[in-house]
Scaffold this motif. Structure first.
Motif, PDB file in Angstrom:
ATOM      1  N   THR A  69     -27.885  12.964 -55.340  1.00  0.00           N
ATOM      2  CA  THR A  69     -28.268  13.047 -53.928  1.00  0.00           C
ATOM      3  C   THR A  69     -28.976  14.380 -53.727  1.00  0.00           C
ATOM      4  OG1 THR A  69     -26.125  14.011 -53.333  1.00  0.00           O
ATOM      5  CG2 THR A  69     -26.342  11.620 -53.149  1.00  0.00           C
ATOM      6  N   LEU A  70     -29.933  14.400 -52.866  1.00  0.00           N
ATOM      7  CA  LEU A  70     -30.706  15.613 -52.615  1.00  0.00           C
ATOM      8  C   LEU A  70     -29.878  16.595 -51.790  1.00  0.00           C
ATOM      9  CD1 LEU A  70     -33.556  16.669 -53.248  1.00  0.00           C
ATOM     10  CD2 LEU A  70     -34.263  15.862 -51.002  1.00  0.00           C
ATOM     11  N   SER A  71     -29.799  17.832 -52.250  1.00  0.00           N
ATOM     12  CA  SER A  71     -29.007  18.823 -51.527  1.00  0.00           C
ATOM     13  C   SER A  71     -29.709  19.224 -50.237  1.00  0.00           C
ATOM     14  CB  SER A  71     -28.808  20.073 -52.388  1.00  0.00           C
ATOM     15  OG  SER A  71     -30.014  20.808 -52.486  1.00  0.00           O
ATOM     16  N   SER A  72     -28.936  19.817 -49.337  1.00  0.00           N
ATOM     17  CA  SER A  72     -29.494  20.260 -48.052  1.00  0.00           C
ATOM     18  C   SER A  72     -30.509  21.384 -48.240  1.00  0.00           C
ATOM     19  CB  SER A  72     -28.365  20.726 -47.127  1.00  0.00           C
ATOM     20  OG  SER A  72     -27.640  21.792 -47.725  1.00  0.00           O
ATOM     21  N   TYR A  73     -30.444  22.049 -49.413  1.00  0.00           N
ATOM     22  CA  TYR A  73     -31.388  23.132 -49.679  1.00  0.00           C
ATOM     23  C   TYR A  73     -32.739  22.609 -50.156  1.00  0.00           C
ATOM     24  CZ  TYR A  73     -27.171  25.992 -49.477  1.00  0.00           C
ATOM     25  OH  TYR A  73     -26.009  26.602 -49.078  1.00  0.00           O
ATOM     26  N   LYS A 108     -39.320  22.495 -50.349  1.00  0.00           N
ATOM     27  CA  LYS A 108     -38.244  21.544 -50.606  1.00  0.00           C
ATOM     28  C   LYS A 108     -38.740  20.200 -51.140  1.00  0.00           C
ATOM     29  CE  LYS A 108     -35.175  23.398 -47.019  1.00  0.00           C
ATOM     30  NZ  LYS A 108     -34.371  23.072 -45.809  1.00  0.00           N
ATOM     31  N   ASP A 156     -28.489  15.940 -60.095  1.00  0.00           N
ATOM     32  CA  ASP A 156     -28.279  15.584 -58.689  1.00  0.00           C
ATOM     33  C   ASP A 156     -28.558  14.115 -58.454  1.00  0.00           C
ATOM     34  OD1 ASP A 156     -27.788  18.289 -58.024  1.00  0.00           O
ATOM     35  OD2 ASP A 156     -29.937  18.654 -57.919  1.00  0.00           O
ATOM     36  N   GLN A 207     -20.470   9.940 -58.898  1.00  0.00           N
ATOM     37  CA  GLN A 207     -21.228  11.118 -58.488  1.00  0.00           C
ATOM     38  C   GLN A 207     -21.715  11.947 -59.672  1.00  0.00           C
ATOM     39  OE1 GLN A 207     -19.067  13.721 -55.858  1.00  0.00           O
ATOM     40  NE2 GLN A 207     -20.789  15.122 -55.576  1.00  0.00           N
ATOM     41  N   ASN A 259     -33.520  21.678 -53.157  1.00  0.00           N
ATOM     42  CA  ASN A 259     -33.832  21.980 -54.555  1.00  0.00           C
ATOM     43  C   ASN A 259     -33.073  21.019 -55.463  1.00  0.00           C
ATOM     44  OD1 ASN A 259     -31.168  23.060 -54.657  1.00  0.00           O
ATOM     45  ND2 ASN A 259     -31.958  25.035 -53.922  1.00  0.00           N
ATOM     46  N   MET A 260     -33.421  21.018 -56.755  1.00  0.00           N
ATOM     47  CA  MET A 260     -32.813  20.076 -57.678  1.00  0.00           C
ATOM     48  C   MET A 260     -32.449  20.744 -59.002  1.00  0.00           C
ATOM     49  SD  MET A 260     -34.889  16.502 -57.051  1.00  0.00           S
ATOM     50  CE  MET A 260     -33.673  15.604 -57.993  1.00  0.00           C
ATOM     51  N   THR A 261     -31.407  20.200 -59.639  1.00  0.00           N
ATOM     52  CA  THR A 261     -30.975  20.670 -60.955  1.00  0.00           C
ATOM     53  C   THR A 261     -31.162  19.535 -61.957  1.00  0.00           C
ATOM     54  OG1 THR A 261     -29.351  22.200 -59.990  1.00  0.00           O
ATOM     55  CG2 THR A 261     -29.025  21.549 -62.296  1.00  0.00           C
ATOM     56  N   ARG A 276     -31.526  24.472 -59.700  1.00  0.00           N
ATOM     57  CA  ARG A 276     -31.952  24.562 -58.298  1.00  0.00           C
ATOM     58  C   ARG A 276     -33.419  25.000 -58.152  1.00  0.00           C
ATOM     59  NH1 ARG A 276     -26.753  26.925 -54.848  1.00  0.00           N
ATOM     60  NH2 ARG A 276     -25.384  25.135 -55.260  1.00  0.00           N
TER      61      ARG A 276
END
Length: 307
Positions: free
Chosen positions: A234-238, A266, A232, A107, A240-242, A257
């Motif tokens: 995996t794509l977050s539920s929000y 998104k 990231d 991860q 956004n990406m880091t 984010r």
């Protein structure tokens, strides 16, 4: 007669021992009042650097990094990041033996290693790379990218963690003599010169430093850079990406984010941000514990074919 012999013996004994130089003010092991009399044991000379590894000017060896750590109070870390070179002496098997280690490695792509100034490990000094990552903070793709005996250059802050001298915050591997590492982390491709009204990551870092720790700019900036790693997997539920960006392969900023094309729009796939993309980030700049972080923004432009 016996009394005279005893007195004479005592005088000779006192004379004999008074002629010997006492190297300790107090008893051995109790020299708190005369610390300069404690003999210093010289560190073994570091093993010569292998050829072909990129080593920035001013890079510290492990012995030098430990000396800085010893000057810190317990729990304290340096404000400055350092390049530190050394040989992978051992892994932290306490961390590696945890049941969830492999899942977390997949991860996050980080590991736990001890570096030595010598290839043969002689000498007791070690520098602990806690949660070490790949180039520019990118996740390690597999265990082959970091192995026992590798020579590496890492970049991190130095912390005194209760007498253990270790990395603080992000610890990225800058360069390595491991062939597989160099295959999965190719050289920085270069970045276009920022256009009118745009800035580089280096300029963003200057703005961040001038803000002070914990402060965020009121103004948004357009930053022209290249994506050097994606945090990231995996794509977050929000949505956004880091990810990390750089304009020269040296100075890195963490885009925290960010959204897609406009504020709060998104991302729909992690493939929309990939290593090697040239991007134009539109965001405010935050100083997060000394790290430059573009925040509250989005990617305005990208060379990514999925963008």
């Amino acid at each position: 007669m016996k009394k005279s012999i005893l007195v004479l013996t005592a005088l000779v004994t006192m004379l004999f021992f008074s002629c010997k130089e006492d190297s300790y003010l107090n008893a051995p092991g109790d020299n708190s009042q005369n610390t300069e009399t404690i003999p210093e044991i010289a560190d073994p000379d570091p093993t010569p650097d292998p050829e072909g590894v990129k080593i920035p000017e001013g890079t510290l060896n492990v012995n030098e990094a430990v000396k800085i750590g010893k000057k810190l109070a317990a729990g304290q870390s340096t404000e400055e990041e350092y390049y530190i070179k050394g040989w992978v002496r051992r892994f932290d098997e306490t961390q590696r033996s945890k049941p969830d280690f492999e899942d977390k490695f997949k991860q996050y792509g980080n590991d736990y290693v001890y570096l030595s100034a010598r290839q043969d490990g002689k000498g007791s000094k070690e520098f602990y790379c806690y949660r070490i990552l790949g180039k520019n903070g990118a996740p390690l793709p597999d265990h082959d990218a970091l192995q026992l005996g590798d020579f590496v250059v890492v970049k991190c802050k130095i912390q005194n963690y209760n007498g253990i001298y270790e990395s603080s915050g992000t610890c990225g591997t800058y360069s390595s003599n491991n062939p597989h590492f160099n295959e999965v982390f190719p050289p920085f491709p270069g970045c276009p010169v920022p256009g009118e009204g745009e800035i580089s990551v280096n300029q963003a870092k200057e703005i961040s430093d001038n803000l002070g720790v914990g402060k965020t700019s009121t103004e948004s900036y357009k930053i022209r850079a290249v994506v050097v790693s994606v945090s990231d997997k995996t794509l977050s539920s929000y949505g956004n990406m880091t990810f990390n960006i750089s304009s020269d392969g040296e100075v890195v900023a963490t885009c925290y984010r960010l959204f897609y094309k406009s504020a709060n729009n998104k991302f729909t796939s992690i493939d929309q941000v990939q290593v090697g993309d040239t991007v134009l980030v539109n965001a405010k700049i935050q100083n997060y514990n000394g790290t430059c972080e573009p925040v509250q923004g989005y990617i305005e432009e990208s060379t990514n074919k999925n963008f």
